[in-house]
Design a protein around this motif. Structure first.
Motif, PDB file in Angstrom:
ATOM      1  N   THR A 173       1.553  -0.223  11.208  1.00 54.91           N
ATOM      2  CA  THR A 173       1.610   1.134  11.733  1.00 54.91           C
ATOM      3  C   THR A 173       1.143   2.151  10.700  1.00 54.91           C
ATOM      4  OG1 THR A 173       3.469   0.466  13.088  1.00 54.91           O
ATOM      5  CG2 THR A 173       3.105   2.819  12.846  1.00 54.91           C
ATOM      6  N   LEU A 174       1.634   2.039   9.488  1.00 58.47           N
ATOM      7  CA  LEU A 174       1.248   2.960   8.422  1.00 58.47           C
ATOM      8  C   LEU A 174      -0.229   2.801   8.075  1.00 58.47           C
ATOM      9  CD1 LEU A 174       2.075   5.071   6.310  1.00 58.47           C
ATOM     10  CD2 LEU A 174       2.559   3.169   4.770  1.00 58.47           C
ATOM     11  N   ALA A 175      -0.682   1.575   7.976  1.00 57.94           N
ATOM     12  CA  ALA A 175      -2.072   1.328   7.595  1.00 57.94           C
ATOM     13  C   ALA A 175      -3.050   1.791   8.671  1.00 57.94           C
ATOM     14  CB  ALA A 175      -2.278  -0.145   7.296  1.00 57.94           C
ATOM     15  N   ASP A 176      -2.673   1.650   9.937  1.00 59.27           N
ATOM     16  CA  ASP A 176      -3.583   2.054  11.022  1.00 59.27           C
ATOM     17  C   ASP A 176      -3.817   3.554  11.062  1.00 59.27           C
ATOM     18  OD1 ASP A 176      -3.973  -0.518  11.806  1.00 59.27           O
ATOM     19  OD2 ASP A 176      -2.510  -0.461  13.446  1.00 59.27           O
ATOM     20  N   ALA A 177      -2.882   4.323  10.543  1.00 57.83           N
ATOM     21  CA  ALA A 177      -3.027   5.781  10.554  1.00 57.83           C
ATOM     22  C   ALA A 177      -3.895   6.292   9.404  1.00 57.83           C
ATOM     23  CB  ALA A 177      -1.645   6.433  10.482  1.00 57.83           C
ATOM     24  N   GLN A 178      -4.300   5.435   8.506  1.00 61.81           N
ATOM     25  CA  GLN A 178      -5.075   5.832   7.323  1.00 61.81           C
ATOM     26  C   GLN A 178      -6.572   5.775   7.604  1.00 61.81           C
ATOM     27  OE1 GLN A 178      -3.420   6.939   4.638  1.00 61.81           O
ATOM     28  NE2 GLN A 178      -1.560   6.548   5.814  1.00 61.81           N
ATOM     29  N   PRO A 179      -7.354   6.481   6.790  1.00 58.36           N
ATOM     30  CA  PRO A 179      -8.817   6.351   6.901  1.00 58.36           C
ATOM     31  C   PRO A 179      -9.244   4.917   6.548  1.00 58.36           C
ATOM     32  CG  PRO A 179      -8.206   8.038   5.264  1.00 58.36           C
ATOM     33  CD  PRO A 179      -6.950   7.454   5.801  1.00 58.36           C
ATOM     34  N   PRO A 180     -10.422   4.503   6.975  1.00 56.90           N
ATOM     35  CA  PRO A 180     -10.854   3.119   6.794  1.00 56.90           C
ATOM     36  C   PRO A 180     -10.790   2.609   5.346  1.00 56.90           C
ATOM     37  CG  PRO A 180     -12.351   4.239   8.272  1.00 56.90           C
ATOM     38  CD  PRO A 180     -11.400   5.268   7.751  1.00 56.90           C
TER      39      PRO A 180
ATOM     40  N   ILE B 189      -7.824  -0.726   1.297  1.00 56.05           N
ATOM     41  CA  ILE B 189      -7.080  -0.863   0.040  1.00 56.05           C
ATOM     42  C   ILE B 189      -5.697  -1.445   0.314  1.00 56.05           C
ATOM     43  CG2 ILE B 189      -5.976   0.422  -1.834  1.00 56.05           C
ATOM     44  CD1 ILE B 189      -8.413   2.334  -1.742  1.00 56.05           C
ATOM     45  N   VAL B 190      -5.015  -0.904   1.334  1.00 59.04           N
ATOM     46  CA  VAL B 190      -3.687  -1.420   1.701  1.00 59.04           C
ATOM     47  C   VAL B 190      -3.788  -2.884   2.127  1.00 59.04           C
ATOM     48  CG1 VAL B 190      -1.801  -1.209   3.380  1.00 59.04           C
ATOM     49  CG2 VAL B 190      -2.740   0.834   2.292  1.00 59.04           C
ATOM     50  N   ALA B 191      -4.791  -3.191   2.938  1.00 54.79           N
ATOM     51  CA  ALA B 191      -4.972  -4.571   3.400  1.00 54.79           C
ATOM     52  C   ALA B 191      -5.229  -5.516   2.223  1.00 54.79           C
ATOM     53  CB  ALA B 191      -6.114  -4.651   4.400  1.00 54.79           C
ATOM     54  N   ALA B 192      -6.036  -5.077   1.265  1.00 47.61           N
ATOM     55  CA  ALA B 192      -6.322  -5.916   0.095  1.00 47.61           C
ATOM     56  C   ALA B 192      -5.066  -6.131  -0.743  1.00 47.61           C
ATOM     57  CB  ALA B 192      -7.428  -5.285  -0.751  1.00 47.61           C
TER      58      ALA B 192
ATOM     59  N   TYR C 294     -11.380 -11.336   0.066  1.00 44.93           N
ATOM     60  CA  TYR C 294     -12.785 -11.076  -0.259  1.00 44.93           C
ATOM     61  C   TYR C 294     -13.364 -10.038   0.706  1.00 44.93           C
ATOM     62  CZ  TYR C 294     -17.784 -11.968  -0.823  1.00 44.93           C
ATOM     63  OH  TYR C 294     -19.124 -11.829  -1.020  1.00 44.93           O
ATOM     64  N   ARG C 295     -13.074 -10.200   2.002  1.00 46.42           N
ATOM     65  CA  ARG C 295     -13.559  -9.242   3.002  1.00 46.42           C
ATOM     66  C   ARG C 295     -12.997  -7.844   2.739  1.00 46.42           C
ATOM     67  NH1 ARG C 295     -10.664  -9.528   8.423  1.00 46.42           N
ATOM     68  NH2 ARG C 295      -9.212  -8.458   7.044  1.00 46.42           N
ATOM     69  N   ASP C 296     -11.690  -7.767   2.444  1.00 53.76           N
ATOM     70  CA  ASP C 296     -11.065  -6.462   2.211  1.00 53.76           C
ATOM     71  C   ASP C 296     -11.582  -5.798   0.932  1.00 53.76           C
ATOM     72  OD1 ASP C 296      -9.620  -6.679   4.550  1.00 53.76           O
ATOM     73  OD2 ASP C 296      -7.857  -7.536   3.562  1.00 53.76           O
ATOM     74  N   VAL C 297     -11.809  -6.576  -0.103  1.00 55.28           N
ATOM     75  CA  VAL C 297     -12.353  -6.014  -1.344  1.00 55.28           C
ATOM     76  C   VAL C 297     -13.769  -5.502  -1.099  1.00 55.28           C
ATOM     77  CG1 VAL C 297     -13.126  -6.614  -3.679  1.00 55.28           C
ATOM     78  CG2 VAL C 297     -10.861  -7.313  -2.895  1.00 55.28           C
ATOM     79  N   ARG C 298     -14.560  -6.217  -0.308  1.00 52.21           N
ATOM     80  CA  ARG C 298     -15.906  -5.740   0.044  1.00 52.21           C
ATOM     81  C   ARG C 298     -15.825  -4.430   0.820  1.00 52.21           C
ATOM     82  NH1 ARG C 298     -20.504  -8.606  -0.221  1.00 52.21           N
ATOM     83  NH2 ARG C 298     -21.219  -7.784   1.780  1.00 52.21           N
ATOM     84  N   ARG C 299     -14.830  -4.299   1.683  1.00 53.06           N
ATOM     85  CA  ARG C 299     -14.660  -3.046   2.432  1.00 53.06           C
ATOM     86  C   ARG C 299     -14.252  -1.912   1.510  1.00 53.06           C
ATOM     87  NH1 ARG C 299     -11.641  -5.175   7.920  1.00 53.06           N
ATOM     88  NH2 ARG C 299     -13.495  -6.079   8.836  1.00 53.06           N
ATOM     89  N   VAL C 300     -13.386  -2.194   0.549  1.00 51.05           N
ATOM     90  CA  VAL C 300     -12.970  -1.156  -0.408  1.00 51.05           C
ATOM     91  C   VAL C 300     -14.174  -0.677  -1.208  1.00 51.05           C
ATOM     92  CG1 VAL C 300     -11.627  -0.751  -2.517  1.00 51.05           C
ATOM     93  CG2 VAL C 300     -10.565  -1.901  -0.587  1.00 51.05           C
ATOM     94  N   LEU C 301     -15.033  -1.599  -1.601  1.00 47.09           N
ATOM     95  CA  LEU C 301     -16.211  -1.248  -2.392  1.00 47.09           C
ATOM     96  C   LEU C 301     -17.339  -0.669  -1.551  1.00 47.09           C
ATOM     97  CD1 LEU C 301     -16.282  -4.357  -4.752  1.00 47.09           C
ATOM     98  CD2 LEU C 301     -15.404  -2.063  -5.248  1.00 47.09           C
ATOM     99  N   GLY C 302     -17.160  -0.634  -0.238  1.00 50.66           N
ATOM    100  CA  GLY C 302     -18.178  -0.064   0.640  1.00 50.66           C
ATOM    101  C   GLY C 302     -19.329  -1.004   0.937  1.00 50.66           C
TER     102      GLY C 302
END
Length: 168
Positions: free
Chosen positions: A66-73, A78-81, A144-152
């Motif tokens: 719930t908290l993570a879904d309300a955040q920007p992508p 970052i939270v997911a990672a 790995y997927r989440d870190v790639r998303r954090v790095l854009g």
């Protein structure tokens, strides 16, 4: 691998149960001596351990999003990672203790009683670290997927794939 393992254990559990019940009620004979012990001590634990990686991959584990879904992508990534890194740490500790337990069980030649005979336990115990290893591999892929998303380097599922302006 996990789907084949879990599916075959579920099928085997159904077959042992059907054969045992059919023998008991139609032939008045126990066609599979110790069928209950086989299901309880072999097939069901293997089914559970092989189903863990599938349940994790399909997102069936409880998650507090719930908290993570309300955040920007980016912040959500970052939270997911971070959450995935904590999960990996926890499951790595579980894996360490499972490996220690399996190794000592193999060294001590641990057995289980099925019917009136004793069977070695190591073939069943070896499946536990394999299943947890598959789950750790899946978690590593997610990290790995989440870190790639954090790095854009990769777009999130709810983001557009291309962020630039289009000159049409």
């Amino acid at each position: 691998l996990a789907a084949v393992g879990a599916g075959s254990m579920l099928f085997l559990m159904m077959m042992v149960t059907v054969i045992s019940v059919a023998g008991r009620y139609f032939l008045q004979a126990d066609l599979i001596p110790g069928a209950y012990n086989i299901v309880e001590r072999i097939i069901f634990p293997l089914l559970v351990f092989w189903a863990l990686p599938i349940a994790h991959r399909e997102g069936m584990f409880p998650r507090l999003e719930t908290l993570a879904d309300a955040q920007p992508p980016r912040r959500r990534a970052i939270v997911a990672a971070l959450v995935t890194a904590v999960e990996i740490a926890v499951y790595a500790v579980f894996m360490w203790y499972i490996l220690r337990f399996v190794w000592t069980s193999i060294q001590s030649n641990r057995t289980m009683q099925i019917g009136t005979s004793f069977w070695p336990l190591w073939p069943i115990l070896v499946m536990m670290p394999l299943a947890f290893g598959l789950m750790l591999l899946e978690m590593g892929r997610l990290l790995y997927r989440d870190v790639r998303r954090v790095l854009g380097l990769e777009a999130a599922a709810d983001e557009p794939a291309f962020h630039g302006s289009s000159a049409v």
